[in-house]
Scaffold this motif. Structure first.
Motif, mmCIF file in Angstrom:
data_model
loop_
_atom_site.group_PDB
_atom_site.id
_atom_site.type_symbol
_atom_site.label_atom_id
_atom_site.label_comp_id
_atom_site.label_asym_id
_atom_site.label_seq_id
_atom_site.Cartn_x
_atom_site.Cartn_y
_atom_site.Cartn_z
ATOM 1 N N ALA A 148 0.827 -1.212 0.000
ATOM 2 C CA ALA A 148 0.000 0.000 0.000
ATOM 3 C C ALA A 148 0.857 1.257 0.000
ATOM 4 C CB ALA A 148 -0.931 -0.011 1.213
ATOM 5 N N ASP A 149 1.960 1.252 0.744
ATOM 6 C CA ASP A 149 2.787 2.462 0.829
ATOM 7 C C ASP A 149 3.648 2.689 -0.414
ATOM 8 O OD1 ASP A 149 4.482 0.298 1.467
ATOM 9 O OD2 ASP A 149 5.712 1.525 2.800
ATOM 10 N N HIS A 150 3.564 1.796 -1.392
ATOM 11 C CA HIS A 150 4.280 1.978 -2.651
ATOM 12 C C HIS A 150 3.354 2.438 -3.772
ATOM 13 C CE1 HIS A 150 8.319 -0.250 -1.999
ATOM 14 N NE2 HIS A 150 7.927 0.337 -0.889
ATOM 15 N N LYS A 151 2.103 2.636 -3.479
ATOM 16 C CA LYS A 151 1.134 3.100 -4.479
ATOM 17 C C LYS A 151 1.192 4.619 -4.576
ATOM 18 C CE LYS A 151 -1.348 -0.979 -4.694
ATOM 19 N NZ LYS A 151 -0.426 -1.851 -5.320
ATOM 20 N N LYS A 152 0.839 5.152 -5.750
ATOM 21 C CA LYS A 152 0.908 6.602 -5.979
ATOM 22 C C LYS A 152 0.099 7.388 -4.961
ATOM 23 C CE LYS A 152 1.996 7.398 -10.792
ATOM 24 N NZ LYS A 152 1.514 7.950 -12.061
ATOM 25 N N ASP A 153 -1.123 6.943 -4.674
ATOM 26 C CA ASP A 153 -1.961 7.713 -3.747
ATOM 27 C C ASP A 153 -1.378 7.740 -2.338
ATOM 28 O OD1 ASP A 153 -2.594 4.953 -3.612
ATOM 29 O OD2 ASP A 153 -4.547 5.374 -2.715
ATOM 30 N N ALA A 154 -0.766 6.649 -1.919
ATOM 31 C CA ALA A 154 -0.139 6.615 -0.589
ATOM 32 C C ALA A 154 1.097 7.518 -0.554
ATOM 33 C CB ALA A 154 0.250 5.185 -0.222
ATOM 34 N N ARG A 155 1.826 7.542 -1.648
ATOM 35 C CA ARG A 155 3.038 8.366 -1.701
ATOM 36 C C ARG A 155 2.710 9.854 -1.705
ATOM 37 N NH1 ARG A 155 6.774 7.062 -6.148
ATOM 38 N NH2 ARG A 155 8.232 8.161 -4.823
ATOM 39 N N SER A 156 1.529 10.225 -2.175
ATOM 40 C CA SER A 156 1.176 11.647 -2.223
ATOM 41 C C SER A 156 0.656 12.170 -0.881
ATOM 42 C CB SER A 156 0.145 11.895 -3.322
ATOM 43 O OG SER A 156 -1.071 11.234 -3.019
ATOM 44 N N LYS A 157 0.391 11.280 0.064
ATOM 45 C CA LYS A 157 -0.057 11.708 1.397
ATOM 46 C C LYS A 157 1.066 12.435 2.122
ATOM 47 C CE LYS A 157 -3.435 8.030 1.901
ATOM 48 N NZ LYS A 157 -3.784 6.818 2.605
ATOM 49 N N ASP A 159 2.560 11.943 4.934
ATOM 50 C CA ASP A 159 3.637 11.098 5.462
ATOM 51 C C ASP A 159 4.043 9.990 4.486
ATOM 52 O OD1 ASP A 159 1.311 9.616 5.661
ATOM 53 O OD2 ASP A 159 1.801 8.773 7.620
ATOM 54 N N GLY A 160 3.640 10.116 3.231
ATOM 55 C CA GLY A 160 4.027 9.147 2.212
ATOM 56 C C GLY A 160 5.474 9.309 1.792
ATOM 57 N N LYS A 161 6.030 8.247 1.229
ATOM 58 C CA LYS A 161 7.429 8.287 0.778
ATOM 59 C C LYS A 161 7.531 9.202 -0.438
ATOM 60 C CE LYS A 161 8.651 3.713 2.432
ATOM 61 N NZ LYS A 161 9.183 2.390 2.087
ATOM 62 N N LYS A 162 8.353 10.234 -0.334
ATOM 63 C CA LYS A 162 8.445 11.240 -1.387
ATOM 64 C C LYS A 162 9.541 10.956 -2.407
ATOM 65 C CE LYS A 162 5.310 13.782 0.568
ATOM 66 N NZ LYS A 162 4.247 12.871 0.910
#
Length: 163
Positions: A148-157, A159-162
């Motif tokens: 989940a944390d590698h998906k585009k929507d999660a990354r745009s949050k 605290d997502g990975k930038k």
């Protein structure tokens, strides 16, 4: 590819890169110390990727703490090998900035040759530690495809990975 990994390791054992005793313990220990500092900085990079700020005083304290670790001779030995991988990646970074050809293989960029050195050191280390890095890499890639944390929507949050 596993045969290539084995060939690298057999050659490096033959030419003395895997001696049981350190040739110079102080050099190995200093390599490990630098590696441990890099570990702290890499962890901080993960925080930056998640949008967190960094505190230089905290980083200094973490480095001071990790320098006090009591490591066995075997841990120092293996960590010194990992330190060499850090070194190759740093050299690749230098070549990326300089945008120069490699000095030994001038028909290739310095970046590509240093990344090849990194791969050679990684494969050697994996063979020595009996790690089938290719099978594990395939499995890890499949896992990452569904994280989940590698998906585009999660990354745009926030605290997502930038990076």
């Amino acid at each position: 590819m596993r045969n290539f990994q084995k060939e690298i390791n057999e050659h490096n054992i033959k030419v003395g890169w895997w001696l049981e005793k350190a040739e110079n313990k102080e050099i190995e220990l200093n390599a490990v110390r630098l590696n441990l500092m890099h570990l702290i900085l890499s962890r901080e990079l993960e925080n930056v990727r998640r949008g967190k700020s960094i505190n230089i005083s905290d980083i200094h304290q973490k480095i001071d703490d990790i320098m006090k670790m009591d490591l066995s001779e075997f841990e120092v030995f293996l960590l010194s090998k990992i330190s060499l991988m850090h070194s190759e990646l740093s050299e690749a970074t230098e070549y990326l900035i300089k945008n120069e050809a490699d000095k030994h293989l001038p028909n290739h960029s310095g970046l590509s040759v240093e990344l090849a050195d990194l791969l050679i050191r990684l494969l050697d280390f994996c063979e020595h530690c009996n790690i089938d890095i290719f099978s594990i890499s395939k499995e890890k890639f499949e896992y990452n495809k569904h994280r989940a944390d590698h998906k585009k929507d999660a990354r745009s949050k926030e605290d997502g990975k930038k990076i």
